[in-house]
Design a protein around this motif. Structure first.
Motif, PDB file in Angstrom:
ATOM      1  N   UNK A  36     -10.953  -5.015  -4.099  1.00  0.00           N
ATOM      2  CA  UNK A  36     -10.064  -4.259  -3.214  1.00  0.00           C
ATOM      3  C   UNK A  36      -8.756  -3.993  -3.942  1.00  0.00           C
ATOM      4  N   UNK A  37      -8.455  -2.722  -4.221  1.00  0.00           N
ATOM      5  CA  UNK A  37      -7.184  -2.426  -4.882  1.00  0.00           C
ATOM      6  C   UNK A  37      -6.000  -2.716  -3.963  1.00  0.00           C
ATOM      7  N   UNK A  38      -4.860  -2.908  -4.558  1.00  0.00           N
ATOM      8  CA  UNK A  38      -3.637  -3.180  -3.801  1.00  0.00           C
ATOM      9  C   UNK A  38      -3.204  -1.944  -3.030  1.00  0.00           C
ATOM     10  N   UNK A  39      -2.430  -2.163  -1.989  1.00  0.00           N
ATOM     11  CA  UNK A  39      -1.816  -1.043  -1.286  1.00  0.00           C
ATOM     12  C   UNK A  39      -0.336  -1.027  -1.662  1.00  0.00           C
ATOM     13  N   UNK A  40       0.210   0.161  -1.906  1.00  0.00           N
ATOM     14  CA  UNK A  40       1.588   0.259  -2.363  1.00  0.00           C
ATOM     15  C   UNK A  40       1.711  -0.231  -3.792  1.00  0.00           C
ATOM     16  N   UNK A  41       2.911  -0.629  -4.189  1.00  0.00           N
ATOM     17  CA  UNK A  41       3.150  -1.126  -5.541  1.00  0.00           C
ATOM     18  C   UNK A  41       2.442  -2.461  -5.721  1.00  0.00           C
ATOM     19  N   UNK A  42       1.594  -2.541  -6.726  1.00  0.00           N
ATOM     20  CA  UNK A  42       0.786  -3.744  -6.934  1.00  0.00           C
ATOM     21  C   UNK A  42       1.535  -4.849  -7.662  1.00  0.00           C
ATOM     22  N   UNK A  43       2.777  -4.604  -8.042  1.00  0.00           N
ATOM     23  CA  UNK A  43       3.583  -5.654  -8.655  1.00  0.00           C
ATOM     24  C   UNK A  43       3.455  -5.762 -10.163  1.00  0.00           C
TER      25      UNK A  43
END
Length: 197
Positions: A36-43
């Motif tokens: 599952x990819x991150x939502x928003x900035x992934x850090x």
């Protein structure tokens, strides 16, 4: 010395992502798997360092041809020359050269791959990594730390500063979508970044 052999990105479409990173010659250092990819900035961002501006331009063009979206067009800055794209899987990829002038013909040669982690407390994260055997190569107080980690260089940056450089909103989920490979054993750092052997 603790090293990083590769990073693994967790993406919705591994085949497409693998093709994208292969188009940049990163098959050995950037791997992909379903997740599952991150939502928003992934850090985090991946930074591809090249020797000169024309090579940065060639790499950005290759990335766009492979499906990336430009966040910041390549241009000169105080520190050199660079640009930022979003890969088709959502990973932010920066391209940079410390040189502002070309010294030879353009290539698509990536000299260094840098994994830039956006962290809440650079000093605390630096100590965490030092306690795990990482060797500091450069440090600028609570703003930036670079470790000597082999095939993939690791840096710690303030999360908001890293997002600003990338040209994105710093908000995002805690699911980073990246797993870092090469550590002596599995662990998770204070900001939720996962490591595996």
């Amino acid at each position: 010395m603790t090293t990083i052999d590769h990073v693994t990105l967790e993406v919705a479409d591994p085949a497409a992502a693998a093709g994208f990173y292969a188009s940049l010659g990163l098959e050995e250092r950037v791997r992909v798997r379903s997740g599952a990819p991150a939502t928003g900035f992934s850090g985090f961002t991946l930074s591809l360092v090249a020797s000169q501006p024309s090579t940065v331009d060639a790499l950005v063009a290759a990335a766009v041809e492979a499906g990336a979206t430009v966040l910041k067009p390549a241009s000169k800055s105080l520190w050199g020359y660079g640009g930022v794209v979003t890969a088709p899987d959502g990973t932010i990829v920066t391209f940079a050269s410390s040189s502002k002038k070309d010294t030879g013909p353009a290539t698509r040669q990536v000299d260094d791959v840098v994994l830039q982690l956006g962290v809440d407390d650079v000093a605390a994260s630096r100590q965490f990594y030092a306690d795990h055997g990482f060797t500091v190569a450069k440090s600028f107080g609570r703003k930036y730390v670079e470790f000597d980690t082999g095939a993939v260089t690791l840096t710690l940056n303030r999360r908001k500063s890293l997002a600003k450089v990338a040209g994105v909103d710093p908000d995002g989920s805690d699911a980073h979508g990246v797993v870092i490979g090469g550590a002596d054993g599995a662990f998770t750092d204070p900001d939720g970044f996962r490591w595996e052997s």
